[in-house]
Scaffold this motif. Sequence first.
Motif, PDB file in Angstrom:
ATOM      1  N   ASP A 150      32.169 -25.006 -31.660  1.00 26.03           N
ATOM      2  CA  ASP A 150      33.565 -24.782 -32.039  1.00 26.03           C
ATOM      3  C   ASP A 150      33.708 -24.965 -33.554  1.00 26.03           C
ATOM      4  OD1 ASP A 150      36.291 -24.717 -32.390  1.00 26.03           O
ATOM      5  OD2 ASP A 150      36.739 -26.370 -30.999  1.00 26.03           O
ATOM      6  N   PRO A 151      34.061 -23.897 -34.286  1.00 27.64           N
ATOM      7  CA  PRO A 151      34.160 -24.001 -35.747  1.00 27.64           C
ATOM      8  C   PRO A 151      35.209 -25.021 -36.213  1.00 27.64           C
ATOM      9  CG  PRO A 151      34.330 -21.706 -35.047  1.00 27.64           C
ATOM     10  CD  PRO A 151      34.305 -22.552 -33.816  1.00 27.64           C
ATOM     11  N   ALA A 152      36.299 -25.151 -35.472  1.00 27.28           N
ATOM     12  CA  ALA A 152      37.343 -26.101 -35.860  1.00 27.28           C
ATOM     13  C   ALA A 152      36.829 -27.533 -35.735  1.00 27.28           C
ATOM     14  CB  ALA A 152      38.581 -25.911 -34.992  1.00 27.28           C
ATOM     15  N   LEU A 153      36.130 -27.830 -34.630  1.00 27.95           N
ATOM     16  CA  LEU A 153      35.559 -29.168 -34.463  1.00 27.95           C
ATOM     17  C   LEU A 153      34.480 -29.431 -35.506  1.00 27.95           C
ATOM     18  CD1 LEU A 153      35.129 -29.891 -30.634  1.00 27.95           C
ATOM     19  CD2 LEU A 153      36.617 -31.025 -32.265  1.00 27.95           C
ATOM     20  N   GLU A 154      33.674 -28.416 -35.802  1.00 25.31           N
ATOM     21  CA  GLU A 154      32.621 -28.564 -36.802  1.00 25.31           C
ATOM     22  C   GLU A 154      33.217 -28.871 -38.174  1.00 25.31           C
ATOM     23  OE1 GLU A 154      29.069 -28.989 -38.660  1.00 25.31           O
ATOM     24  OE2 GLU A 154      29.466 -28.986 -36.514  1.00 25.31           O
ATOM     25  N   GLN A 155      34.312 -28.198 -38.506  1.00 23.76           N
ATOM     26  CA  GLN A 155      34.966 -28.446 -39.796  1.00 23.76           C
ATOM     27  C   GLN A 155      35.521 -29.864 -39.854  1.00 23.76           C
ATOM     28  OE1 GLN A 155      34.865 -26.493 -42.565  1.00 23.76           O
ATOM     29  NE2 GLN A 155      35.674 -28.360 -43.485  1.00 23.76           N
ATOM     30  N   ARG A 156      36.106 -30.325 -38.753  1.00 26.56           N
ATOM     31  CA  ARG A 156      36.596 -31.711 -38.695  1.00 26.56           C
ATOM     32  C   ARG A 156      35.444 -32.691 -38.866  1.00 26.56           C
ATOM     33  NH1 ARG A 156      39.661 -32.525 -33.318  1.00 26.56           N
ATOM     34  NH2 ARG A 156      39.650 -34.670 -34.057  1.00 26.56           N
ATOM     35  N   ALA A 157      34.318 -32.398 -38.217  1.00 26.54           N
ATOM     36  CA  ALA A 157      33.146 -33.261 -38.324  1.00 26.54           C
ATOM     37  C   ALA A 157      32.657 -33.305 -39.769  1.00 26.54           C
ATOM     38  CB  ALA A 157      32.037 -32.778 -37.394  1.00 26.54           C
ATOM     39  N   ARG A 158      32.641 -32.164 -40.429  1.00 24.78           N
ATOM     40  CA  ARG A 158      32.197 -32.115 -41.832  1.00 24.78           C
ATOM     41  C   ARG A 158      33.154 -32.907 -42.722  1.00 24.78           C
ATOM     42  NH1 ARG A 158      28.036 -28.304 -43.430  1.00 24.78           N
ATOM     43  NH2 ARG A 158      26.960 -27.936 -41.481  1.00 24.78           N
ATOM     44  N   ASP A 159      34.449 -32.760 -42.473  1.00 25.08           N
ATOM     45  CA  ASP A 159      35.440 -33.488 -43.274  1.00 25.08           C
ATOM     46  C   ASP A 159      35.268 -35.001 -43.110  1.00 25.08           C
ATOM     47  OD1 ASP A 159      36.440 -31.069 -44.122  1.00 25.08           O
ATOM     48  OD2 ASP A 159      38.148 -31.082 -42.735  1.00 25.08           O
ATOM     49  N   ILE A 160      35.052 -35.440 -41.870  1.00 21.07           N
ATOM     50  CA  ILE A 160      34.866 -36.871 -41.616  1.00 21.07           C
ATOM     51  C   ILE A 160      33.556 -37.341 -42.249  1.00 21.07           C
ATOM     52  CG2 ILE A 160      34.438 -38.600 -39.817  1.00 21.07           C
ATOM     53  CD1 ILE A 160      36.347 -36.926 -38.022  1.00 21.07           C
ATOM     54  N   SER A 161      32.490 -36.572 -42.043  1.00 24.80           N
ATOM     55  CA  SER A 161      31.166 -36.946 -42.566  1.00 24.80           C
ATOM     56  C   SER A 161      31.161 -37.039 -44.085  1.00 24.80           C
ATOM     57  CB  SER A 161      30.114 -35.933 -42.130  1.00 24.80           C
ATOM     58  OG  SER A 161      29.966 -35.945 -40.734  1.00 24.80           O
ATOM     59  N   ALA A 162      31.944 -36.230 -44.743  1.00 27.63           N
ATOM     60  CA  ALA A 162      31.992 -36.247 -46.206  1.00 27.63           C
ATOM     61  C   ALA A 162      32.576 -37.558 -46.729  1.00 27.63           C
ATOM     62  CB  ALA A 162      32.807 -35.071 -46.723  1.00 27.63           C
ATOM     63  N   GLY A 163      33.351 -38.264 -45.911  1.00 23.88           N
ATOM     64  CA  GLY A 163      33.963 -39.518 -46.332  1.00 23.88           C
ATOM     65  C   GLY A 163      33.209 -40.754 -45.891  1.00 23.88           C
ATOM     66  N   LEU A 164      32.075 -40.562 -45.179  1.00 27.96           N
ATOM     67  CA  LEU A 164      31.301 -41.699 -44.699  1.00 27.96           C
ATOM     68  C   LEU A 164      30.030 -41.864 -45.531  1.00 27.96           C
ATOM     69  CD1 LEU A 164      31.669 -41.179 -40.843  1.00 27.96           C
ATOM     70  CD2 LEU A 164      32.919 -42.773 -42.292  1.00 27.96           C
ATOM     71  N   ARG A 165      29.743 -43.089 -45.910  1.00 29.38           N
ATOM     72  CA  ARG A 165      28.595 -43.407 -46.765  1.00 29.38           C
ATOM     73  C   ARG A 165      27.329 -43.525 -45.919  1.00 29.38           C
ATOM     74  NH1 ARG A 165      29.064 -46.259 -51.360  1.00 29.38           N
ATOM     75  NH2 ARG A 165      31.073 -47.049 -50.691  1.00 29.38           N
ATOM     76  N   CYS A 166      26.242 -42.995 -46.454  1.00 31.58           N
ATOM     77  CA  CYS A 166      24.929 -43.211 -45.846  1.00 31.58           C
ATOM     78  C   CYS A 166      24.533 -44.645 -46.161  1.00 31.58           C
ATOM     79  CB  CYS A 166      23.893 -42.230 -46.395  1.00 31.58           C
ATOM     80  SG  CYS A 166      22.223 -42.606 -45.826  1.00 31.58           S
ATOM     81  N   LEU A 167      24.279 -45.428 -45.144  1.00 33.49           N
ATOM     82  CA  LEU A 167      23.963 -46.838 -45.340  1.00 33.49           C
ATOM     83  C   LEU A 167      22.545 -47.044 -45.869  1.00 33.49           C
ATOM     84  CD1 LEU A 167      25.686 -48.119 -42.114  1.00 33.49           C
ATOM     85  CD2 LEU A 167      26.532 -48.263 -44.454  1.00 33.49           C
ATOM     86  N   VAL A 168      21.734 -45.998 -45.832  1.00 35.15           N
ATOM     87  CA  VAL A 168      20.384 -46.081 -46.388  1.00 35.15           C
ATOM     88  C   VAL A 168      20.417 -45.691 -47.860  1.00 35.15           C
ATOM     89  CG1 VAL A 168      18.041 -45.170 -46.232  1.00 35.15           C
ATOM     90  CG2 VAL A 168      19.337 -45.607 -44.143  1.00 35.15           C
ATOM     91  N   CYS A 169      21.014 -44.549 -48.154  1.00 30.33           N
ATOM     92  CA  CYS A 169      21.059 -44.036 -49.541  1.00 30.33           C
ATOM     93  C   CYS A 169      22.103 -44.761 -50.374  1.00 30.33           C
ATOM     94  CB  CYS A 169      21.381 -42.544 -49.537  1.00 30.33           C
ATOM     95  SG  CYS A 169      20.285 -41.592 -48.486  1.00 30.33           S
ATOM     96  N   GLN A 170      23.231 -45.049 -49.805  1.00 32.69           N
ATOM     97  CA  GLN A 170      24.363 -45.761 -50.381  1.00 32.69           C
ATOM     98  C   GLN A 170      25.090 -45.036 -51.502  1.00 32.69           C
ATOM     99  OE1 GLN A 170      23.535 -49.822 -51.269  1.00 32.69           O
ATOM    100  NE2 GLN A 170      22.791 -50.267 -49.238  1.00 32.69           N
ATOM    101  N   ASN A 171      24.618 -43.907 -51.930  1.00 32.45           N
ATOM    102  CA  ASN A 171      25.371 -43.167 -52.936  1.00 32.45           C
ATOM    103  C   ASN A 171      25.616 -41.735 -52.486  1.00 32.45           C
ATOM    104  OD1 ASN A 171      22.780 -42.270 -53.138  1.00 32.45           O
ATOM    105  ND2 ASN A 171      22.718 -42.197 -55.363  1.00 32.45           N
TER     106      ASN A 171
END
Length: 160
Positions: A33-54
């Motif tokens: 579902d493109p709408a769900l995928e876009q929501r997932a991308r939007d959320i993922s863009a605001g979450l920090r990778c706990l390994v990379c941290q930047n």
Amino acid sequence: MKHLAFRAMVVLAVLAAFAVPSAAVTPDEVLDDPALEQRARDISAGLRCLVCQNQSIDDSDADLAKDLRVLVRQRLVEGDSDQEVVGYIVSRYGEFVLLKPRISARTAVLWAAPAIILLGGLAYLFFSARHRKAVSEAAPLSAEEQADLRKVLSSRDRDS
């Protein structure tokens, strides 16, 4: 020789201008579902990778980032809202997982600390300057004090 070096620099500059940061999302993670995928991308863009941290989890190749991307997508498929997904991730990993931390009572000191330190430093400079000015503008010695000073200095000169 100079002409060749110039051409190489121009080619590198053009390639650098068109370089686009690639997302680490693999095709097996992408939702149908493109709408769900876009929501997932939007959320993922605001979450920090706990390994990379930047980096966001969307940009990171770390295994933990992939697990978080999959978790975000699973929660969205289950019907969670964006806020519920972020809340779930924060409840498991803490506020540090957010690339843009929320302002709360716990983080207010961190947000205000630079201003407090700056104001404290300015206050210290102001009061120390006032104190130095007051010390430098001390009252002149009275006639009696000058006479006493002359006596002390003359007796000291005779002793040495």
